[in-house]
Every structure is written in C-alpha cells, then in structure tokens.
Enzyme design. Sequence first.
Site, PDB file in Angstrom:
ATOM      1  N   GLU A  32       0.813  -1.219   0.000  1.00 49.43           N
ATOM      2  CA  GLU A  32       0.000   0.000   0.000  1.00 49.43           C
ATOM      3  C   GLU A  32       0.845   1.267   0.000  1.00 49.43           C
ATOM      4  O   GLU A  32       0.354   2.360   0.281  1.00 49.43           O
ATOM      5  CB  GLU A  32      -0.946  -0.020   1.210  1.00 49.43           C
ATOM      6  CG  GLU A  32      -1.893  -1.204   1.230  1.00 49.43           C
ATOM      7  CD  GLU A  32      -3.169  -0.971   0.428  1.00 49.43           C
ATOM      8  OE1 GLU A  32      -3.724   0.127   0.487  1.00 49.43           O
ATOM      9  OE2 GLU A  32      -3.610  -1.914  -0.264  1.00 49.43           O
ATOM     10  N   CYS A  54      -2.708  11.610   3.432  1.00 50.04           N
ATOM     11  CA  CYS A  54      -3.042  10.728   2.308  1.00 50.04           C
ATOM     12  C   CYS A  54      -2.807  11.411   0.972  1.00 50.04           C
ATOM     13  O   CYS A  54      -2.515  10.754  -0.023  1.00 50.04           O
ATOM     14  CB  CYS A  54      -4.514  10.307   2.387  1.00 50.04           C
ATOM     15  SG  CYS A  54      -4.889   9.133   3.698  1.00 50.04           S
ATOM     16  N   HIS A  97      -4.373   1.958   7.450  1.00 52.24           N
ATOM     17  CA  HIS A  97      -2.968   2.211   7.126  1.00 52.24           C
ATOM     18  C   HIS A  97      -2.258   2.762   8.361  1.00 52.24           C
ATOM     19  O   HIS A  97      -2.892   3.361   9.238  1.00 52.24           O
ATOM     20  CB  HIS A  97      -2.824   3.246   5.999  1.00 52.24           C
ATOM     21  CG  HIS A  97      -3.280   2.771   4.662  1.00 52.24           C
ATOM     22  ND1 HIS A  97      -4.047   3.546   3.808  1.00 52.24           N
ATOM     23  CD2 HIS A  97      -3.075   1.603   4.013  1.00 52.24           C
ATOM     24  CE1 HIS A  97      -4.291   2.878   2.709  1.00 52.24           C
ATOM     25  NE2 HIS A  97      -3.725   1.687   2.806  1.00 52.24           N
TER      26      HIS A  97
END
Length: 446
Positions: free
Chosen positions: A174, A369, A250
Amino acid sequence: MKHFEVNFDGLVGPTHNYAGLSFGNVASLSNAQNASNPQQAAKQGLLKMKALHDLGLYQGVLAPQQRPDLNLLRRIGFTGNDSQLLQQSAAKAPDALLASYSASSMWTANAATVSPSADTGNGKVHFTPANLTNKLHRSIEPGVTGNILKAVFANPKYFEHHQHLPENDYYGDEGAANHTRLCSNYGKAGLELFVYGRSAANSQQVAPSKFPARQTLEASQAVARLHGLDNDTAMFIQQNPAVIDQGVFHNDVIAVGNQNVLFYHQQAFLNSQQEIQRIQHHFGEDKLHFIEVNDQEVSVSEAIKSYLFNTQIITTAPGEMAIIAPTNCQESDSVRRYLENLVTRNTPIKQVHYFDVKQSMSNGGGPACLRLRVALNDMELAAVNQHTLLNEQLFNTLNCWIDKHYRDSLRFDDLRDPQLITEVNTALDELTQILQLGSIYPFQQA
C-alpha cells in the site's frame, strides 16, 4: 549541497465520487452514495498545496488517473461502445462501474514507496509503485502511476524506477502510507520504518480478524531490497492488529514521522514500547523525539474520526516543525485541546495549521493521504520535471483548468453518462500539456 523534502500532492480527479469501496475505512463506508463535489475537492487539495508553497516548502503536483477505466469493464465481459459498457455495467455490475470511476489516486501516499539517495545502495532516488491488490478500485492504478512518476522523475542519472510487486495479496503493498522515514536531516542516511499488518508466510503470527491487513511483511521486505536498503536503513514493525480492526487501515492513520520526530498513538504498534526502544537503538546517538498520545488524551476512535495522525508534519525552520491538520481536528474537543497543549511542550512541533479537506476526508483520506514525500538534494530537485512544481502561475492555471473541466456534483446516475468520459479525457489531455508529461494515459496511446 542543500537538501529538501518535497511534497507531491495528487490532484483530485474529475470523477471524485463517494462509492464506499474501501472496506476497513470507516469514513469511506459511512459516506457511500452521497453526492460528491469534484470541483470543490480539487480546489481544497490545491489550496493546501499552495499554502505549503507559501510557507516556503517545495510543492509538487501529481496528475490523476484516467477514469473510467473501460478496460476493467471489458476484462470482466462487457462489450460494445462506451455508452453500452456504462449501461451494461450499471445494470449488472454496479460495483465494477464504481471501481472503474474511482478517483482514489488522489491519495498519493498510496501511490508508491520512495527512498532518497542518502539511504540507497547506488545513491539514486528509488520509486516502487504500490500494487494495491487489496482493493479492486486501487489495483488498477499502478501501471499509470508508474507512467506519471517516470514523467515527473525522468532523469536516470538521479532516479530509478521499479515495477510494482507481483499482483497477489502475498505481496500486498500500500505504498508510503505504511512507510515513515526518520533522519537527523534530509540529506543524511536515515532509518526507513516499514509498518506491516501481517506476514503472508507466517500464519501463526497474530493478525486482525475483522478488517484486512493490507500491507504484508514480505512486500515491505521486497521494496527494501529493490531500493538497496540494508539493516541500518530499513526496519520492519508490525502494526497493532487491534487498531486495524477499529478502522486503522494504514499506519498513517495512527502514526506519522518527520526528521527526528515520531508522533504516534500508544496503540499504534504491536509491542509498542519494545518497538520504540528498537527504533532508538537503530537510529543511533542522534536525538529522537517520541511523541506518544495515550488513550486518556485521545481515544483510537477519536483519532480515526478526526485523522489526528493523518496530518503532515513539516519542517518550517531548523529545529522547528508544524502540523498540517484537517479542520476535523479543530472540531474535535479532545484533539483540539491536545494540539493546543502539544505546541507548548518541549518538542520541535511549534505550530498547527488547519485546512478544510472535507471532500477528501469524507472519502477516508486526510492531508497525509494526499501527498507523497520525496527527499531530494538540489541537483535532484533541478532534475525533476519543473512544470510539475507549484508556483503562483501554475496554481492559477490549475484553478482555471478545474473551473473549466470539473462538475460541481456527481452521483451514481451521472456515471452512466458517456459525455463524462469525453469531459474527463479532454481535461486530462490538457493537463498533460500543462504539466508537460507526455502521453501517460491509455487513451493518448491508443
């Protein structure tokens, strides 16, 4: 030689919508099917970029993906012209249609993992696009992500690009959302922390039971090998499975670092105190500031709701830093009080700046992000595609581009409209000319 950390933010794409595609992401699921505002989302992100530029930081821009991805719809059996593809998939596979339209590439913390030249074996900046295998709508990104990165960081003297890892959950990757670099300064070899959710090879290792662990140990180790990192520059830490099951999909939802600061919740890591000691041991004699937030100060649920840790920590002057936080942090009593107290303590963090990125937040992504961090020296910075570095002129140009091409509302029914495809492709073709990226999209290469 001078050294910098440059934030490359993803431009929010013209098809920004709330599809609720990200199982394990509480905000994404809770806002599913609401009307989105792509124009507002893109401008909110661009304003944050401009604000960091105005603070004296170098700020870059990364282009969005081409959407919808009609190849995805063809690969699962739909046929005909564009209009027929949209109508068939809307009727028979609406989730696939939503996935094909996803604008999730706006969250460039997931785009790739980046290792600066100070850490790598061959002294180049290394890039590995994330394969994002855990979610269909993100698994279609890495090919074009690689094209975009190669167009921005094109000079092979300074930059090395790797293919994304094998497209299997064994190597589920990721990107930088599970990667933090600690260093005494950006130009000195640092310690890259790879945070994983589970080991694919070791089924006996503790793992989350409710939500998926998207990053595997094996993927993190593979990226470290590709980048030429060694035992002094790479460290692997397991995320606490209990917080993954609470919605911490995350690591950057529960911890964030910058230079010699690691800001984290006490529940962030498995065996947290032991891991903190291990980080300090690996880091050596240089001073590290460990800022731990305990449950009494801010609960995990409130940290997720406000995105306290999905903030950016930036260096504003030697020894001084600021937090770039979403306004959701300001609206939370416990988080606001915590941050007001934090800037008075004996840490490098002296300021908090709040930004409205609610269009992104509603889809499950905060300020951290939206950016990919790239540490560069002055020669490497000069080798970057200069048309992708934000300045007053590019800011104004992109604002006009957004006004010209973006809709101010988008719902599921709008995705059936083939005119939207024409609108998006026209916008992206113009954008590649503004940023001088070349033919990075499939429709340009056809």
